[in-house]
Scaffold this motif. Structure first.
Motif, PDB file in Angstrom:
ATOM      1  N   ALA A  38       4.715 -10.122  10.547  1.00 38.76           N
ATOM      2  CA  ALA A  38       5.677 -10.466   9.497  1.00 38.76           C
ATOM      3  C   ALA A  38       5.035 -10.381   8.118  1.00 38.76           C
ATOM      4  N   ARG A  39       3.836 -10.951   7.989  1.00 42.21           N
ATOM      5  CA  ARG A  39       3.171 -10.913   6.691  1.00 42.21           C
ATOM      6  C   ARG A  39       2.737  -9.499   6.329  1.00 42.21           C
ATOM      7  N   GLY A  40       2.290  -8.741   7.324  1.00 45.58           N
ATOM      8  CA  GLY A  40       1.901  -7.360   7.072  1.00 45.58           C
ATOM      9  C   GLY A  40       3.064  -6.523   6.578  1.00 45.58           C
ATOM     10  N   ALA A  41       4.238  -6.718   7.172  1.00 41.90           N
ATOM     11  CA  ALA A  41       5.431  -5.983   6.742  1.00 41.90           C
ATOM     12  C   ALA A  41       5.816  -6.381   5.323  1.00 41.90           C
ATOM     13  N   LEU A  42       5.658  -7.659   5.013  1.00 37.78           N
ATOM     14  CA  LEU A  42       5.963  -8.136   3.667  1.00 37.78           C
ATOM     15  C   LEU A  42       5.014  -7.509   2.646  1.00 37.78           C
ATOM     16  N   TYR A  43       3.730  -7.491   2.972  1.00 42.22           N
ATOM     17  CA  TYR A  43       2.758  -6.846   2.088  1.00 42.22           C
ATOM     18  C   TYR A  43       3.099  -5.370   1.887  1.00 42.22           C
ATOM     19  N   ALA A  44       3.486  -4.706   2.969  1.00 40.18           N
ATOM     20  CA  ALA A  44       3.811  -3.272   2.885  1.00 40.18           C
ATOM     21  C   ALA A  44       4.997  -3.034   1.957  1.00 40.18           C
ATOM     22  N   ARG A  45       6.005  -3.894   2.049  1.00 41.27           N
ATOM     23  CA  ARG A  45       7.177  -3.739   1.181  1.00 41.27           C
ATOM     24  C   ARG A  45       6.827  -3.925  -0.297  1.00 41.27           C
ATOM     25  N   HIS A  46       5.770  -4.670  -0.551  1.00 43.05           N
ATOM     26  CA  HIS A  46       5.355  -4.920  -1.936  1.00 43.05           C
ATOM     27  C   HIS A  46       4.139  -4.068  -2.317  1.00 43.05           C
ATOM     28  N   ASP A  47       3.927  -2.984  -1.564  1.00 44.42           N
ATOM     29  CA  ASP A  47       2.876  -2.002  -1.850  1.00 44.42           C
ATOM     30  C   ASP A  47       1.476  -2.594  -1.890  1.00 44.42           C
ATOM     31  N   GLN A  48       1.254  -3.669  -1.164  1.00 40.01           N
ATOM     32  CA  GLN A  48      -0.093  -4.212  -1.005  1.00 40.01           C
ATOM     33  C   GLN A  48      -0.664  -3.626   0.299  1.00 40.01           C
ATOM     34  N   VAL A  49      -0.971  -2.346   0.209  1.00 41.17           N
ATOM     35  CA  VAL A  49      -1.276  -1.560   1.401  1.00 41.17           C
ATOM     36  C   VAL A  49      -2.512  -2.059   2.148  1.00 41.17           C
ATOM     37  N   ASP A  50      -3.568  -2.358   1.415  1.00 42.02           N
ATOM     38  CA  ASP A  50      -4.794  -2.793   2.080  1.00 42.02           C
ATOM     39  C   ASP A  50      -4.589  -4.101   2.850  1.00 42.02           C
ATOM     40  N   ARG A  51      -3.862  -5.031   2.248  1.00 39.57           N
ATOM     41  CA  ARG A  51      -3.580  -6.298   2.933  1.00 39.57           C
ATOM     42  C   ARG A  51      -2.705  -6.075   4.161  1.00 39.57           C
ATOM     43  N   ALA A  52      -1.729  -5.189   4.022  1.00 40.47           N
ATOM     44  CA  ALA A  52      -0.849  -4.897   5.152  1.00 40.47           C
ATOM     45  C   ALA A  52      -1.637  -4.287   6.303  1.00 40.47           C
ATOM     46  N   ILE A  53      -2.533  -3.349   5.988  1.00 40.17           N
ATOM     47  CA  ILE A  53      -3.357  -2.724   7.027  1.00 40.17           C
ATOM     48  C   ILE A  53      -4.238  -3.758   7.709  1.00 40.17           C
ATOM     49  N   ALA A  54      -4.784  -4.683   6.923  1.00 40.94           N
ATOM     50  CA  ALA A  54      -5.656  -5.722   7.487  1.00 40.94           C
ATOM     51  C   ALA A  54      -4.890  -6.592   8.488  1.00 40.94           C
ATOM     52  N   ASP A  55      -3.670  -7.006   8.124  1.00 41.16           N
ATOM     53  CA  ASP A  55      -2.871  -7.834   9.034  1.00 41.16           C
ATOM     54  C   ASP A  55      -2.455  -7.053  10.275  1.00 41.16           C
ATOM     55  N   GLY A 110       0.084   3.627  10.764  1.00 41.78           N
ATOM     56  CA  GLY A 110      -0.130   5.042  10.461  1.00 41.78           C
ATOM     57  C   GLY A 110       0.530   5.435   9.150  1.00 41.78           C
ATOM     58  N   GLU A 111       1.727   4.927   8.917  1.00 43.77           N
ATOM     59  CA  GLU A 111       2.421   5.224   7.663  1.00 43.77           C
ATOM     60  C   GLU A 111       1.693   4.615   6.466  1.00 43.77           C
ATOM     61  N   LEU A 112       1.043   3.476   6.690  1.00 47.64           N
ATOM     62  CA  LEU A 112       0.254   2.858   5.617  1.00 47.64           C
ATOM     63  C   LEU A 112      -1.004   3.686   5.331  1.00 47.64           C
ATOM     64  N   TRP A 113      -1.648   4.179   6.382  1.00 54.40           N
ATOM     65  CA  TRP A 113      -2.801   5.055   6.168  1.00 54.40           C
ATOM     66  C   TRP A 113      -2.384   6.289   5.379  1.00 54.40           C
ATOM     67  N   LEU A 114      -1.187   6.773   5.654  1.00 53.16           N
ATOM     68  CA  LEU A 114      -0.680   7.944   4.956  1.00 53.16           C
ATOM     69  C   LEU A 114      -0.509   7.642   3.468  1.00 53.16           C
ATOM     70  N   LYS A 115      -0.032   6.432   3.158  1.00 50.10           N
ATOM     71  CA  LYS A 115       0.103   6.030   1.752  1.00 50.10           C
ATOM     72  C   LYS A 115      -1.248   6.012   1.046  1.00 50.10           C
ATOM     73  N   LYS A 116      -2.288   5.647   1.784  1.00 51.63           N
ATOM     74  CA  LYS A 116      -3.631   5.611   1.210  1.00 51.63           C
ATOM     75  C   LYS A 116      -4.255   7.005   1.128  1.00 51.63           C
ATOM     76  N   GLY A 117      -3.598   7.983   1.741  1.00 48.36           N
ATOM     77  CA  GLY A 117      -4.132   9.339   1.724  1.00 48.36           C
ATOM     78  C   GLY A 117      -5.113   9.637   2.837  1.00 48.36           C
ATOM     79  N   ASP A 118      -5.223   8.719   3.806  1.00 53.35           N
ATOM     80  CA  ASP A 118      -6.138   8.925   4.927  1.00 53.35           C
ATOM     81  C   ASP A 118      -5.364   9.567   6.081  1.00 53.35           C
ATOM     82  N   LYS A 119      -5.222  10.873   6.030  1.00 52.89           N
ATOM     83  CA  LYS A 119      -4.407  11.583   7.004  1.00 52.89           C
ATOM     84  C   LYS A 119      -4.986  11.562   8.421  1.00 52.89           C
TER      85      LYS A 119
END
Length: 254
Positions: free
Chosen positions: A78-95, A114-123
Motif C-alpha cells: 500500500a505504501r509503495g503504491a502511494l509512493y509510486a503515485r507521487h513519483d517517489q520512485v526509489d521509496r516505492a521500489i524499496a517497499d 518493473g514499471e518503476l525500474w523503467l521510470k528510473k531508466g533501468d531497462k
C-alpha cells in the motif's frame, strides 16, 4: 544473634517469594495479552492518497516487530503504491522489494516494480521483473505486454550498440582525408551513419521515382561539398553533417 540471622533470612525468603510471584504473574499460568497491530488505518490512508496519514499509519505497522507477515506485506504494498503515485520512485521500489522478499509469489508486484525500474531508466532490471511476473503467472496481460515491448527495445539498443562509432562505409577502404577523419571520430562516424540511414528512408518513402532521384542528387551534392570543403579554413565538418541530417529529417516532418 541467631534471631537477627533468622530475621535476615526471613526477609530474604520473603523477597524471593515476591520476586517469584511477580515472575509467575508475567510468565506463569495466565498468558500476557498480545497487542494486535491494526493495518486498516494504513490501507485506508494509502487508498485515500493521504500522504500525511499514511506516513505515520503505515510506519507504525511496518516498523513494528510484532506485525504479522501478511499485514506487513499489505502495508508495504500500500505504501509503495502511494509512493509510486507521487513519483517517489526509489521509496516505492524499496517497499516493493521488501514485500517481494517476504512473499516472492506476487506477480502483480513484480510487474509494478518493473514499471518503476523503467521510470528510473533501468531497462535490464525492468525486463527481469516482467519476466519474473510471467514465470509466476504466464497469462499476466500487463507483464506480457511490458516484457514484449522491453525485449524489442533492448534488441534495438543492442543493434545500435553493435554499430556505434561505425560510419556507413568501410573504414578499411577509406581513401579520402575526410573519410579517415570520420572513421577516427566516434561522433562523426555516428552522424555519417545517421545521415546515410535517414537519406535511405526518405528515398524509400518518396512519392514517385522523380522525387527519389532528386533526393539522392541532393545527397550526392552534399557528399561532393563535404569532400571538397574538408581541410579548408573555416570549414566545420561536424556542423555541416549536423545541418545535413536536420535537412533530411525535415523532408517528411521527422
Amino acid at each position: 544473634m541467631r534471631s537477627q540471622n533468622l530475621i535476615r533470612l526471613s526477609g530474604a525468603v520473603a523477597l524471593c517469594a515476591l520476586s517469584l510471584g511477580a515472575a509467575h504473574a508475567a510468565t506463569g499460568g495466565e498468558p500476557a495479552a498480545v497487542v494486535q497491530v491494526d493495518v486498516a488505518p494504513c490501507l485506508a490512508a494509502a487508498a485515500a492518497d493521504d500522504m500525511d496519514k499514511a506516513g505515520s499509519a503505515c510506519a507504525s505497522v511496518i516498523d513494528n516487530e510484532k506485525t504479522a507477515k501478511a499485514d506487513l506485506v499489505k502495508a508495504l504494498i500500500a505504501r509503495g503504491a502511494l509512493y509510486a503515485r507521487h513519483d517517489q520512485v526509489d521509496r516505492a521500489i524499496a517497499d516493493d522489494s521488501r514485500a517481494l522478499q517476504l512473499d516472492p509469489t506476487l506477480a502483480d508486484l513484480f510487474n509494478a516494480r518493473g514499471e518503476l525500474w523503467l521510470k528510473k531508466g533501468d531497462k535490464p532490471k525492468a525486463v527481469q521483473d516482467f519476466g519474473a511476473a510471467l514465470k509466476i503467472d504466464p497469462n499476466h496481460e500487463k507483464a506480457k505486454a511490458n516484457h514484449k515491448a522491453m525485449a524489442r527495445e533492448l534488441e534495438r539498443i543492442g543493434a545500435q550498440m553493435a554499430v556505434a562509432g561505425k560510419p556507413s562505409f568501410n573504414c578499411r577502404s577509406a581513401a579520402r582525408a575526410v573519410e579517415k577523419a570520420i572513421c577516427a571520430n566516434r561522433e562523426l562516424a555516428d552522424l555519417d551513419r545517421e545521415i546515410f540511414a535517414s537519406n535511405a528512408r526518405v528515398i524509400r518513402e518518396a512519392r514517385n521515382p522523380a522525387e527519389a532521384r532528386a533526393l539522392q542528387r541532393e545527397q550526392d551534392e552534399f557528399i561532393a561539398r563535404r569532400n571538397a570543403g574538408f581541410g579548408r579554413p573555416g570549414y566545420d565538418l561536424k556542423k555541416a553533417m549536423q545541418e545535413r541530417l536536420q535537412r533530411i529529417n525535415g523532408v517528411d516532418g521527422y
